[in-house]
Design an enzyme around this catalytic site. Structure first.
Site, PDB file in Angstrom:
ATOM      1  N   ALA A   1      36.646  44.943  47.063  1.00  0.00           N
ATOM      2  CA  ALA A   1      36.816  46.144  46.367  1.00  0.00           C
ATOM      3  C   ALA A   1      35.786  47.138  46.830  1.00  0.00           C
ATOM      4  O   ALA A   1      36.117  48.314  46.753  1.00  0.00           O
ATOM      5  CB  ALA A   1      36.854  45.725  44.927  1.00  0.00           C
ATOM      6  N   TYR A   2      34.650  46.719  46.783  1.00  0.00           N
ATOM      7  CA  TYR A   2      33.329  47.376  47.031  1.00  0.00           C
ATOM      8  C   TYR A   2      33.515  48.315  48.205  1.00  0.00           C
ATOM      9  O   TYR A   2      33.398  49.352  48.443  1.00  0.00           O
ATOM     10  CB  TYR A   2      32.106  46.628  46.779  1.00  0.00           C
ATOM     11  CG  TYR A   2      30.834  47.367  47.155  1.00  0.00           C
ATOM     12  CD1 TYR A   2      30.303  48.467  46.439  1.00  0.00           C
ATOM     13  CD2 TYR A   2      30.100  47.286  48.508  1.00  0.00           C
ATOM     14  CE1 TYR A   2      29.129  49.081  46.829  1.00  0.00           C
ATOM     15  CE2 TYR A   2      28.970  47.617  48.901  1.00  0.00           C
ATOM     16  CZ  TYR A   2      28.550  48.561  48.100  1.00  0.00           C
ATOM     17  OH  TYR A   2      27.465  49.192  48.570  1.00  0.00           O
ATOM     18  N   ALA A   3      33.720  47.476  49.284  1.00  0.00           N
ATOM     19  CA  ALA A   3      33.861  48.006  50.553  1.00  0.00           C
ATOM     20  C   ALA A   3      35.039  49.048  50.673  1.00  0.00           C
ATOM     21  O   ALA A   3      35.102  50.036  51.533  1.00  0.00           O
ATOM     22  CB  ALA A   3      34.054  46.930  51.834  1.00  0.00           C
TER      23      ALA A   3
ATOM     24  N   MET B   1      36.003  51.136  48.431  1.00  0.00           N
ATOM     25  CA  MET B   1      35.671  52.316  47.610  1.00  0.00           C
ATOM     26  C   MET B   1      34.729  53.332  48.721  1.00  0.00           C
ATOM     27  O   MET B   1      34.784  54.170  49.033  1.00  0.00           O
ATOM     28  CB  MET B   1      35.043  51.966  46.417  1.00  0.00           C
ATOM     29  CG  MET B   1      35.567  51.321  45.357  1.00  0.00           C
ATOM     30  SD  MET B   1      37.198  51.936  45.175  1.00  0.00           S
ATOM     31  CE  MET B   1      38.177  50.483  44.087  1.00  0.00           C
ATOM     32  N   LYS B   2      33.974  52.302  49.409  1.00  0.00           N
ATOM     33  CA  LYS B   2      33.008  52.885  50.330  1.00  0.00           C
ATOM     34  C   LYS B   2      33.815  53.391  51.532  1.00  0.00           C
ATOM     35  O   LYS B   2      33.456  54.390  52.165  1.00  0.00           O
ATOM     36  CB  LYS B   2      31.738  51.974  50.803  1.00  0.00           C
ATOM     37  CG  LYS B   2      30.986  51.759  49.658  1.00  0.00           C
ATOM     38  CD  LYS B   2      30.203  52.736  49.367  1.00  0.00           C
ATOM     39  CE  LYS B   2      29.028  52.533  48.405  1.00  0.00           C
ATOM     40  NZ  LYS B   2      28.193  54.031  47.838  1.00  0.00           N
TER      41      LYS B   2
END
Length: 258
Positions: free
Chosen positions: A162-164, A166-167
């Site tokens: 999820a974090y990656a 968004m990035k």
């Protein structure tokens, strides 16, 4: 005989400037002769300590509270920036924006909750989009924007889907920003750090010896990064000699997973 007027001191606005990469970037910029507006969410005392460090370097700085995941608060924040510029610099604009603030979530694809997903979305993507939109009327033409991403958009490690994601979206957004802001002479780039020893994500890279050793072994330079490895890169992208770099993703990872 003409009288030359000195150019105004450039001003940078750095989100999440009270610690970690944001703090390091602020100090590097101050050493380059740049004044700083830095934001903090919870660490007011730490933010004021950074202001004191910048002042000791002979530059001027102001710390303002901001939650980058709370877009309804951006209009009020914009007014605070406007007031700070008028009061402290007798200016209507600033020059550089560094979208750095954010939080990390380490959870597998199957274990990531919708609440965690929304937190990451609001802070890392929606926040960057709408905060930049809010601040653009206060940015000087010919300015520069740096969005902070991650090496995890190039290589995949379980627990960061999820974090990656968004990035990755921010990296696409950066190219669109560069295209649309080109007529104003504003250059927009991404800096993508690799594993860095900060308290980001609970300080796992710094405090977990096994993780630190694994990541060091996967890095060409044989160690994980320090904040000072990143702040200088961001500051360099904002400097005049690098004015022709635009719409690029600059990975600063020491050569991870080559």
């Amino acid at each position: 005989m003409t009288t030359s007027h000195p150019l105004p001191i450039p001003i940078a606005l750095i989100t999440g400037g009270s610690r970690g990469l944001g703090k390091n970037t602020a100090l590097h910029l101050a050493k380059q002769g740049v004044d700083v507006i830095l934001t903090y969410r919870d660490h007011a005392q730490a933010a004021q300590a950074v202001v004191a460090e910048i002042t000791a370097l002979g530059r001027h700085a102001v710390a303002l509270p901001l939650d980058v995941a709370n877009s309804p608060g951006f209009a009020n924040f914009g007014e605070q920036v406007r007031d700070a510029l008028a009061k402290n610099w007798q200016r209507r604009d600033f020059n550089y924006l560094v979208n750095n603030a954010g939080t990390g979530v380490n959870a597998s694809l199957m274990d990531t909750t919708e609440a965690q997903f929304d937190t990451l979305m609001n802070g890392h993507l929606k926040g960057v989009f709408f905060l930049t939109q809010t601040l653009l009327p206060l940015m000087a033409d010919g300015g520069r924007i740096v969005n902070v991403s991650t090496g995890l958009t190039r290589f995949a490690l379980p627990g960061f889907a999820a974090y990656a994601a968004m990035k990755g979206a921010v990296e696409v957004l950066t190219r669109y920003m560069a295209k649309e802001l080109g007529p104003r002479g504003i250059a927009v780039n991404v800096v993508a750090p690799g594993a860095i020893e900060t308290d980001f994500g609970g300080g796992a890279v710094r405090d977990n010896a096994q993780m630190n050793a694994f990541l060091s072994g996967q890095t060409a330079l044989g160690r994980v990064g320090q904040p000072d490895d990143i702040g200088g890169v961001i500051a360099s992208l904002l400097s005049e000699p690098n004015r022709w770099i635009n719409a690029q993703r600059i990975e600063a990872s020491g050569g991870m997973f080559l």
